[in-house]
Scaffold this motif. Sequence first.
Motif, mmCIF file in Angstrom:
data_model
loop_
_atom_site.group_PDB
_atom_site.id
_atom_site.type_symbol
_atom_site.label_atom_id
_atom_site.label_comp_id
_atom_site.label_asym_id
_atom_site.label_seq_id
_atom_site.Cartn_x
_atom_site.Cartn_y
_atom_site.Cartn_z
ATOM 1 N N GLN A 169 0.926 -1.061 -0.067
ATOM 2 C CA GLN A 169 0.155 0.086 -0.088
ATOM 3 C C GLN A 169 0.865 1.351 -0.120
ATOM 4 O O GLN A 169 1.611 1.494 0.752
ATOM 5 C CB GLN A 169 -0.949 0.196 1.157
ATOM 6 N N THR A 170 0.703 1.979 -0.928
ATOM 7 C CA THR A 170 1.729 3.299 -1.137
ATOM 8 C C THR A 170 1.272 4.370 -0.013
ATOM 9 O O THR A 170 0.206 4.540 0.528
ATOM 10 C CB THR A 170 1.590 3.835 -2.608
ATOM 11 N N PRO A 171 2.342 4.991 0.354
ATOM 12 C CA PRO A 171 2.048 5.892 1.307
ATOM 13 C C PRO A 171 2.002 7.352 0.633
ATOM 14 O O PRO A 171 1.434 8.336 1.009
ATOM 15 C CB PRO A 171 3.632 6.147 2.190
ATOM 16 N N MET A 172 2.244 7.241 -0.782
ATOM 17 C CA MET A 172 2.132 8.414 -1.614
ATOM 18 C C MET A 172 0.750 8.248 -2.694
ATOM 19 O O MET A 172 1.085 7.464 -3.372
ATOM 20 C CB MET A 172 3.421 8.925 -2.088
ATOM 21 N N LYS A 173 -0.163 8.803 -2.474
ATOM 22 C CA LYS A 173 -1.377 8.592 -3.444
ATOM 23 C C LYS A 173 -0.949 8.708 -5.012
ATOM 24 O O LYS A 173 -1.328 7.847 -5.803
ATOM 25 C CB LYS A 173 -2.262 9.495 -3.050
ATOM 26 N N GLU A 174 -0.034 9.664 -5.269
ATOM 27 C CA GLU A 174 0.209 9.810 -6.772
ATOM 28 C C GLU A 174 1.332 8.666 -7.271
ATOM 29 O O GLU A 174 1.664 8.741 -8.373
ATOM 30 C CB GLU A 174 0.627 11.193 -6.866
ATOM 31 N N LYS A 175 2.109 8.185 -6.207
ATOM 32 C CA LYS A 175 3.015 7.286 -6.485
ATOM 33 C C LYS A 175 2.594 5.824 -6.344
ATOM 34 O O LYS A 175 2.811 5.482 -5.054
ATOM 35 C CB LYS A 175 4.440 7.681 -6.021
ATOM 36 N N ARG A 176 2.358 5.086 -7.283
ATOM 37 C CA ARG A 176 1.805 3.786 -6.859
ATOM 38 C C ARG A 176 2.289 3.011 -8.085
ATOM 39 O O ARG A 176 2.444 3.349 -9.194
ATOM 40 C CB ARG A 176 0.447 3.605 -6.696
ATOM 41 N N CYS A 177 2.342 1.525 -7.996
ATOM 42 C CA CYS A 177 2.781 0.848 -8.873
ATOM 43 C C CYS A 177 2.014 0.726 -10.144
ATOM 44 O O CYS A 177 2.713 0.565 -11.294
ATOM 45 C CB CYS A 177 2.997 -0.825 -8.320
ATOM 46 N N GLY A 178 0.744 1.005 -10.109
ATOM 47 C CA GLY A 178 0.025 0.644 -11.086
ATOM 48 C C GLY A 178 0.227 1.817 -12.111
ATOM 49 O O GLY A 178 -0.216 1.646 -13.234
ATOM 50 N N PRO A 238 4.393 -11.181 -6.824
ATOM 51 C CA PRO A 238 3.233 -10.123 -7.085
ATOM 52 C C PRO A 238 3.627 -9.119 -6.682
ATOM 53 O O PRO A 238 4.202 -8.629 -5.774
ATOM 54 C CB PRO A 238 2.207 -11.213 -6.412
ATOM 55 N N VAL A 239 2.971 -8.101 -7.638
ATOM 56 C CA VAL A 239 2.949 -6.783 -7.169
ATOM 57 C C VAL A 239 1.572 -5.931 -7.166
ATOM 58 O O VAL A 239 0.876 -6.415 -8.024
ATOM 59 C CB VAL A 239 3.911 -5.890 -8.247
ATOM 60 N N SER A 240 1.249 -5.485 -6.182
ATOM 61 C CA SER A 240 -0.081 -4.891 -6.206
ATOM 62 C C SER A 240 0.157 -3.399 -6.898
ATOM 63 O O SER A 240 0.973 -2.511 -6.813
ATOM 64 C CB SER A 240 -0.532 -4.292 -4.529
ATOM 65 N N PRO A 241 -1.141 -3.307 -7.634
ATOM 66 C CA PRO A 241 -1.184 -1.791 -8.233
ATOM 67 C C PRO A 241 -1.135 -0.809 -7.511
ATOM 68 O O PRO A 241 -0.650 0.266 -7.767
ATOM 69 C CB PRO A 241 -2.336 -1.963 -9.130
ATOM 70 N N LYS A 242 -1.496 -1.005 -6.070
ATOM 71 C CA LYS A 242 -1.639 -0.031 -4.979
ATOM 72 C C LYS A 242 -0.232 0.215 -4.278
ATOM 73 O O LYS A 242 -0.127 0.797 -3.365
ATOM 74 C CB LYS A 242 -2.721 -0.319 -4.140
ATOM 75 N N TYR A 259 3.996 0.183 -4.011
ATOM 76 C CA TYR A 259 5.036 1.461 -3.820
ATOM 77 C C TYR A 259 6.245 0.746 -3.664
ATOM 78 O O TYR A 259 6.693 -0.021 -2.747
ATOM 79 C CB TYR A 259 4.810 2.699 -3.214
ATOM 80 N N CYS A 260 7.528 1.213 -4.480
ATOM 81 C CA CYS A 260 8.888 0.916 -4.007
ATOM 82 C C CYS A 260 9.658 2.309 -4.285
ATOM 83 O O CYS A 260 9.346 3.153 -5.058
ATOM 84 C CB CYS A 260 9.651 -0.243 -4.623
ATOM 85 N N THR A 261 10.820 2.107 -3.724
ATOM 86 C CA THR A 261 11.651 3.504 -4.041
ATOM 87 C C THR A 261 12.135 3.669 -5.543
ATOM 88 O O THR A 261 12.727 4.927 -5.616
ATOM 89 C CB THR A 261 12.974 3.346 -3.122
ATOM 90 N N TYR A 262 12.074 2.847 -6.156
ATOM 91 C CA TYR A 262 12.533 2.819 -7.782
ATOM 92 C C TYR A 262 11.291 3.364 -8.517
ATOM 93 O O TYR A 262 11.114 3.248 -9.766
ATOM 94 C CB TYR A 262 13.187 1.661 -8.042
ATOM 95 N N TRP A 263 10.067 3.790 -7.806
ATOM 96 C CA TRP A 263 8.986 4.221 -8.709
ATOM 97 C C TRP A 263 9.317 5.282 -9.761
ATOM 98 O O TRP A 263 10.099 6.234 -9.437
ATOM 99 C CB TRP A 263 7.892 4.678 -7.752
ATOM 100 N N ALA A 264 9.033 5.149 -11.213
ATOM 101 C CA ALA A 264 9.146 6.056 -11.900
ATOM 102 C C ALA A 264 7.755 6.432 -12.968
ATOM 103 O O ALA A 264 7.152 5.176 -13.175
ATOM 104 C CB ALA A 264 10.405 5.413 -13.046
ATOM 105 N N PRO A 265 7.326 7.741 -12.994
ATOM 106 C CA PRO A 265 6.365 7.730 -13.875
ATOM 107 C C PRO A 265 6.114 7.196 -15.219
ATOM 108 O O PRO A 265 7.289 7.143 -15.602
ATOM 109 C CB PRO A 265 6.188 9.311 -13.909
ATOM 110 N N LYS A 266 5.030 6.858 -15.640
ATOM 111 C CA LYS A 266 4.827 6.317 -16.998
ATOM 112 C C LYS A 266 5.232 7.367 -17.929
ATOM 113 O O LYS A 266 4.717 8.505 -17.697
ATOM 114 C CB LYS A 266 3.688 5.616 -17.367
ATOM 115 N N GLY A 267 5.605 7.112 -19.236
ATOM 116 C CA GLY A 267 5.588 8.141 -20.233
ATOM 117 C C GLY A 267 6.758 9.091 -20.173
ATOM 118 O O GLY A 267 6.767 9.919 -21.144
ATOM 119 N N ILE A 268 8.066 8.761 -19.347
ATOM 120 C CA ILE A 268 9.153 9.744 -19.380
ATOM 121 C C ILE A 268 10.320 8.851 -19.861
ATOM 122 O O ILE A 268 10.435 7.427 -19.491
ATOM 123 C CB ILE A 268 9.301 10.036 -17.912
#
Length: 125
Positions: free
Chosen positions: A78-87, A110-114, A116-125
């Motif tokens: 469960q991500t602690p930051m709403k805008e940064k999530r695995c999904g 398995p990875v939950s779409p909700k 998070y990890c420290t290597y989160w990177a936004p899609k499209g960049i």
Amino acid sequence: MNEIERRQFIKNGILFSASFLAGGLLLLGCGNSQKENATGDRKAKEEKNGAPAKDPCDASALSAEDLKARKALGYVDQTPMKEKRCGNCKLFVPAQGEKSCNTCPLFKGPVSPKGYCTYWAPKGI
């Protein structure tokens, strides 16, 4: 014992044996049906009572080393930051089919779409 009585005796013996065998098979079949029904009834009761169904994407089957790697990358379900999530991470790999799980190339399991990890990177960049 004459020939007719002998034939009747043999015929009755064969009929008795066949009916005994058929009855045994019938009872054997009924026993398996009841066992299957009991299993199905138990599952139905668990679902009815709100017992959680076992998640096919449960990470508890992972080795201690794999779990350690997930933790080292800071993965949480469960991500602690709403805008940064695995999904919405560019590394997120959605499940392919009903019996598969979402994954990430950084670690096993398995990875939950909700999540998070420290290597989160936004899609499209």
